[in-house]
Design a protein around this motif. Structure first.
Motif, short mmCIF file in Angstrom:
data_model
loop_
_atom_site.label_atom_id
_atom_site.label_comp_id
_atom_site.label_asym_id
_atom_site.label_seq_id
_atom_site.Cartn_x
_atom_site.Cartn_y
_atom_site.Cartn_z
N ILE A 27 -13.55 10.83 -7.97
CA ILE A 27 -12.99 10.38 -6.69
C ILE A 27 -12.11 9.17 -6.94
O ILE A 27 -12.51 8.23 -7.63
CB ILE A 27 -14.11 10.07 -5.68
N ARG A 28 -10.89 9.22 -6.39
CA ARG A 28 -9.90 8.19 -6.63
C ARG A 28 -9.64 7.36 -5.38
O ARG A 28 -9.59 7.88 -4.27
CB ARG A 28 -8.57 8.83 -7.07
N HIS A 29 -9.46 6.05 -5.63
CA HIS A 29 -8.93 5.17 -4.60
C HIS A 29 -7.44 5.04 -4.90
O HIS A 29 -7.03 4.59 -5.97
CB HIS A 29 -9.59 3.80 -4.64
N VAL A 30 -6.62 5.47 -3.93
CA VAL A 30 -5.18 5.53 -4.12
C VAL A 30 -4.51 4.59 -3.12
O VAL A 30 -4.86 4.58 -1.93
CB VAL A 30 -4.66 6.98 -3.91
N GLU A 31 -3.56 3.80 -3.61
CA GLU A 31 -2.80 2.91 -2.74
C GLU A 31 -1.32 3.26 -2.86
O GLU A 31 -0.78 3.37 -3.97
CB GLU A 31 -3.04 1.45 -3.10
N LEU A 32 -0.68 3.43 -1.70
CA LEU A 32 0.74 3.80 -1.64
C LEU A 32 1.51 2.73 -0.88
O LEU A 32 1.02 2.20 0.12
CB LEU A 32 0.91 5.14 -0.93
N SER A 33 2.71 2.43 -1.34
CA SER A 33 3.56 1.45 -0.66
C SER A 33 4.39 2.15 0.42
O SER A 33 5.03 3.16 0.17
CB SER A 33 4.49 0.77 -1.66
N LEU A 34 4.37 1.57 1.62
CA LEU A 34 5.21 2.06 2.72
C LEU A 34 6.40 1.14 2.96
O LEU A 34 7.12 1.30 3.95
CB LEU A 34 4.38 2.15 4.01
N GLU A 35 6.63 0.20 2.06
CA GLU A 35 7.69 -0.78 2.24
C GLU A 35 9.04 -0.11 2.43
O GLU A 35 9.44 0.77 1.65
CB GLU A 35 7.75 -1.72 1.04
N GLY A 36 9.74 -0.51 3.48
CA GLY A 36 11.05 0.03 3.78
C GLY A 36 11.04 1.31 4.58
O GLY A 36 12.10 1.81 4.96
N SER A 37 9.87 1.84 4.91
CA SER A 37 9.78 3.13 5.61
C SER A 37 9.77 2.97 7.13
O SER A 37 10.17 3.87 7.85
CB SER A 37 8.53 3.88 5.19
N GLY A 38 9.24 1.85 7.60
CA GLY A 38 9.04 1.69 9.04
C GLY A 38 7.87 2.48 9.57
O GLY A 38 7.63 2.52 10.78
N LEU A 39 7.11 3.12 8.70
CA LEU A 39 5.98 3.94 9.13
C LEU A 39 4.82 3.05 9.57
O LEU A 39 4.47 2.07 8.90
CB LEU A 39 5.52 4.86 7.99
N ARG A 40 4.20 3.44 10.69
CA ARG A 40 3.06 2.70 11.23
C ARG A 40 1.90 3.67 11.44
O ARG A 40 2.11 4.84 11.74
CB ARG A 40 3.41 2.03 12.58
N TYR A 41 0.70 3.15 11.32
CA TYR A 41 -0.47 3.99 11.55
C TYR A 41 -1.61 3.15 12.12
O TYR A 41 -1.60 1.92 12.02
CB TYR A 41 -0.92 4.68 10.25
N GLU A 42 -2.56 3.83 12.72
CA GLU A 42 -3.78 3.21 13.21
C GLU A 42 -4.95 3.77 12.41
O GLU A 42 -4.89 4.90 11.93
CB GLU A 42 -3.99 3.54 14.70
N PRO A 43 -6.03 3.01 12.25
CA PRO A 43 -7.21 3.57 11.60
C PRO A 43 -7.65 4.85 12.30
O PRO A 43 -7.72 4.91 13.53
CB PRO A 43 -8.26 2.46 11.75
N GLY A 44 -7.89 5.88 11.53
CA GLY A 44 -8.20 7.20 12.08
C GLY A 44 -7.06 8.18 11.92
O GLY A 44 -7.26 9.39 12.00
N ASP A 45 -5.84 7.68 11.69
CA ASP A 45 -4.70 8.55 11.43
C ASP A 45 -4.79 9.12 10.01
O ASP A 45 -5.60 8.67 9.19
CB ASP A 45 -3.39 7.79 11.60
N ALA A 46 -3.94 10.10 9.74
CA ALA A 46 -3.93 10.75 8.43
C ALA A 46 -2.58 10.56 7.75
O ALA A 46 -1.56 10.35 8.41
CB ALA A 46 -4.24 12.24 8.57
N LEU A 47 -2.60 10.65 6.43
CA LEU A 47 -1.37 10.63 5.65
C LEU A 47 -1.16 12.02 5.08
O LEU A 47 -2.07 12.61 4.49
CB LEU A 47 -1.46 9.59 4.54
N GLY A 48 0.03 12.56 5.29
CA GLY A 48 0.37 13.87 4.76
C GLY A 48 1.14 13.75 3.46
O GLY A 48 2.02 12.90 3.34
N LEU A 49 0.82 14.60 2.50
CA LEU A 49 1.52 14.63 1.21
C LEU A 49 2.06 16.03 0.97
O LEU A 49 1.31 17.02 1.07
CB LEU A 49 0.55 14.25 0.09
N TRP A 50 3.34 16.13 0.65
CA TRP A 50 3.92 17.40 0.22
C TRP A 50 3.69 17.51 -1.28
O TRP A 50 4.30 16.78 -2.06
CB TRP A 50 5.42 17.44 0.53
N PRO A 51 2.82 18.42 -1.71
CA PRO A 51 2.44 18.43 -3.13
C PRO A 51 3.34 19.32 -3.99
O PRO A 51 4.16 20.09 -3.47
CB PRO A 51 1.04 19.03 -3.08
#
Length: 601
Positions: free
Chosen positions: A257-281
């Motif tokens: 199990i991995r703890h992953v941290e992604l930078s959103l700098e420059g994206s303007g993306l906002r989220y609230e706890p409970g939201d999901a992050l989508g990844l195009w794999p």
């Protein structure tokens, strides 16, 4: 309603203010946006208001027809499509109300004349949590005859599950049985949603235009412009930098199990706890090579499909599903192979065998077990489009700023003599820090913290299901919430699988976490799971719920979520003195009130 303290904030006479509050009570954000647009239109043309009202009330006018669009959504796709349909219908001059299924007043169904339902099917034929009450009502004995209703249903699902789009099909057939007339044939959208949903939406819009032709408009309204679309979205993902990729399970654990941290700098993306992050794999390169080898195909072969030309290798790497098997491909492959055994599995009387096949096999296993020759063009056309994967966000943006954290179980296992992977989890696990990953934010309004920060919160999240609750606790600490926080967490072993152990211990010390109950299933002879801890702590658990606590569950839908649901019913029976039927009603009412929310998968 006697809460006069709130009324002076509204510049209306008290009676009108009360009517307004009753009107907006229970409406979701989409309905409120529409209502604000309606009011803005009237405000821009105040002289038209008397005419509009008189036209609506005139006895000799053709009655106005209003389209109700109701959606049931677990991951946000049904909501997104319902909103698109509502916007197009409104732009065409059709009066629309858009409602989430749990906000739809079922007593009004008998009076409906135009109804569109957009609904997903979860797991083994279950409705999304926000639609359970509506589905049960329509399916039950209390549903009225509907001879004057015109309707249409768009179902969403995943054909890798045997009960593909079952809820949409059930509602479609039931409404017809109640006497309603189908305006548009039901659509059953797979994970490549738009291939079915886009033409269905156009047909539905055309049909409702015909159905409302000649009806009196409710008012002349200048639609309010919706909020500006974000620069990055599902259709236009942001290239997020991977800034941390850390294994959080210890030596000897069966899980990576991995703890992953992604930078959103420059994206303007906002989220609230409970939201999901989508990844195009992207599919693992070794898996793509294996498929090419099994079919004896050249990866450099150019393939044109839907007016897009890519090499076969690129189609298989970034555009086609290889790690999830679905019935349509099995059926097409059976026709290619001419295999009697595979055709037997596909027959209706062998459903359990098909369920096992879809659950255990990937595309490569099917190609190896039942050889058949596919051309490059045929293979690309037959395989499903690759869909994004959604992960619960494990952080609060108030605390981490322009970052989003994830808790990801790396799927890697041996089967049928070779290594198998999950597409997105393997991509994340194998990526080095600094890599750019295509991501977007998927909002989940049903799984947000209570607005009343004095409310207590009960969080039930075994395994990676603990992810959103890390964000919950961070958020509650950041905003100074006064309500208590109680976490139930479980995994196989204390020593190797206690995810975020030091963080939870620090949260207990600093008071941002008030209770922590643990269930490590393999650390004793008898297996212990979170549902057992719920029952053990039933008296206090019930007291918290009775005093207004919100309950959240995240994790496996197949077994854990059902076991937890039954445990909550048992707690209500044991400590609330309720019968089984009354306890079930009690828990269902918590769900309808928004005090029992689940993010299960």
């Amino acid at each position: 309603m006697s809460s006069n303290a709130a009324l002076p904030l509204i510049p209306l006479p008290e009676a009108k203010a009360g009517e307004l509050l009753r009107l907006v009570d229970g409406l979701d954000s989409s309905a409120l946006w529409w209502l604000s647009g309606y009011a803005a239109g009237l405000a821009s043309q105040p002289a038209s208001l008397p005419r509009a009202v008189n036209a609506a009330l005139a006895k000799d006018a053709t009655p106005a027809l209003k389209l109700s669009i109701v959606y049931g959504s677990q991951t946000g796709n049904a909501k997104r499509l319902a909103e698109q349909l509502a916007q197009k219908a409104e732009a065409a001059g059709i009066a629309v109300r858009l409602l989430r299924a749990d906000a739809y007043p079922t007593r009004e169904l008998k009076a409906e004349r135009l109804l569109y339902i957009v609904i997903s099917t979860q797991g083994d034929g279950d409705p999304p949590d926000d639609a359970r009450g509506l589905v049960e009502f329509i399916a039950g004995k209390r549903a009225p005859e509907l001879p004057e209703l015109q309707y249409a249903v768009l179902g969403l699902g995943d054909s890798s599950y045997p009960q593909f789009c079952a809820i949409g099909r059930q509602l479609d057939e039931r409404l017809s049985a109640l006497g309603a007339r189908r305006l548009v044939a039901r659509g059953d959208a797979d994970v490549d949603i738009d291939s079915i949903a886009k033409p269905w939406l156009e047909q539905a819009l055309t049909a409702v235009r015909e159905a409302t032709k000649g009806a009196a408009p409710l008012a002349t309204v200048t639609p309010l412009r919706p909020p500006a679309a974000p620069a990055f979205s599902r259709e236009k993902p942001f290239a997020a930098e991977l800034i941390k990729n850390q294994r959080v399970t210890g030596r000897g654990s069966d899980k990576d199990i991995r703890h992953v941290e992604l930078s959103l700098e420059g994206s303007g993306l906002r989220y609230e706890p409970g939201d999901a992050l989508g990844l195009w794999p992207r599919n693992p390169a070794a898996l793509v090579d294996a498929v090419l080898d099994a079919q004896k195909l050249n990866g450099d072969t150019p393939v044109t499909h839907d007016e897009v030309t890519l090499s076969l290798r690129e189609w298989l790497s970034s555009r086609r599903e290889l790690t999830k098997l679905a019935r349509p491909f099995v059926a097409q492959h059976a026709a290619h192979a001419g295999d009697a055994e595979l055709n037997r599995i596909l027959s209706p009387d062998h459903a359990p065998a098909l369920t096992r096949l879809l659950g255990e096999y990937q595309i490569i296993d099917l190609l190896r077990a039942f050889p058949a020759a596919w051309s490059a063009e045929e293979l690309v056309a037959a395989l499903r489009p690759l869909a994004p994967r959604l992960y619960s966000i494990a952080s609060s943006q108030r605390l981490v700023g322009d970052e989003a954290h994830l808790t990801v179980a790396h799927v890697q296992y041996e089967a049928f003599g070779s290594t198998h992977w999950g597409a997105a989890s393997h991509q994340l696990a194998a990526s080095d820090e600094g890599a750019a990953l295509p991501i977007f934010i998927e909002h989940n309004d049903r799984f947000h913290l209570p607005k009343d920060t004095a409310r207590d919160v009960i969080m039930i999240g075994p395994g990676t299901g603990v992810a959103p609750f890390r964000g919950f606790v961070q958020e509650r600490q950041a905003i100074g919430a006064t309500g208590r926080n109680w976490l139930f967490f479980g995994n196989p072993h204390f020593r190797s699988d206690f995810l975020y152990q030091t963080e939870w211990q620090e949260a207990l010390r600093n008071g941002s976490l008030h209770r922590l109950d643990l269930a490590f299933s393999r650390d004793q002879a008898e297996k212990v799971y979170v549902q057992h801890r719920l029952v053990e702590q039933g008296r206090q658990l019930y007291a918290w719920i009775e005093s207004g606590a919100h309950v959240y569950v995240c994790g496996d839908a197949t077994r854990m979520a059902k076991d937890v649901h039954n445990a909550l019913i048992e707690v209500a029976m044991s400590h609330g003195g309720k019968s089984r039927e009354d306890a079930e009603t009690y828990i269902n009412q918590l769900q309808q009130q928004g005090r029992y929310a689940r993010d299960v998968y």
